[in-house]
Enzyme design. Structure first.
Site, mmCIF file in Angstrom:
data_model
loop_
_atom_site.group_PDB
_atom_site.id
_atom_site.type_symbol
_atom_site.label_atom_id
_atom_site.label_comp_id
_atom_site.label_asym_id
_atom_site.label_seq_id
_atom_site.Cartn_x
_atom_site.Cartn_y
_atom_site.Cartn_z
ATOM 1 N N ASN A 13 -21.326 23.363 27.786
ATOM 2 C CA ASN A 13 -20.276 23.177 28.784
ATOM 3 C C ASN A 13 -20.846 23.302 30.187
ATOM 4 O O ASN A 13 -21.939 23.833 30.382
ATOM 5 C CB ASN A 13 -19.162 24.205 28.572
ATOM 6 C CG ASN A 13 -18.405 23.956 27.285
ATOM 7 O OD1 ASN A 13 -18.151 22.816 26.917
ATOM 8 N ND2 ASN A 13 -18.054 25.015 26.583
ATOM 9 N N CYS A 14 -20.067 22.826 31.144
ATOM 10 C CA CYS A 14 -20.428 22.873 32.550
ATOM 11 C C CYS A 14 -20.851 24.296 32.922
ATOM 12 O O CYS A 14 -20.207 25.252 32.483
ATOM 13 C CB CYS A 14 -19.214 22.435 33.374
ATOM 14 S SG CYS A 14 -19.520 22.402 35.135
ATOM 15 N N PRO A 15 -21.922 24.451 33.656
ATOM 16 C CA PRO A 15 -22.738 23.442 34.332
ATOM 17 C C PRO A 15 -24.008 23.056 33.580
ATOM 18 O O PRO A 15 -24.874 22.387 34.130
ATOM 19 C CB PRO A 15 -23.104 24.143 35.642
ATOM 20 C CG PRO A 15 -23.322 25.567 35.214
ATOM 21 C CD PRO A 15 -22.258 25.805 34.140
#
Length: 75
Positions: A13-15
């Site tokens: 997941n981000c980042p």
């Protein structure tokens, strides 16, 4: 399109997809193409912003049934 390097950030997941792409691009020569495979829905917006902010070119982006694919050209 010739792909010089490919990274799979599926499940991250981000980042993290952006950070992995940034690291991979830093190891590449200008004009080379990086393909990124991601599963995070936020990656669609993230990679558009990343390309604008860094000067790398987002050549293409594609959504499949369960993945997001991005092709970036190193500036």
């Amino acid at each position: 399109m010739q792909i010089d390097k490919e990274i799979d950030t599926s499940g991250l997941n981000c980042p993290l997809p952006i950070l992995r792409a940034k690291k991979a691009l830093s190891e590449m020569q200008s004009g080379q193409v990086l393909k990124v495979i991601a599963t995070d829905p936020g990656a669609w917006r993230d990679f558009e912003a990343f390309a604008r902010q860094t000067g790398n070119t987002l050549l293409q982006q594609e959504k499949t049934e369960d993945q997001f694919l991005f092709w970036l050209s190193r500036r």
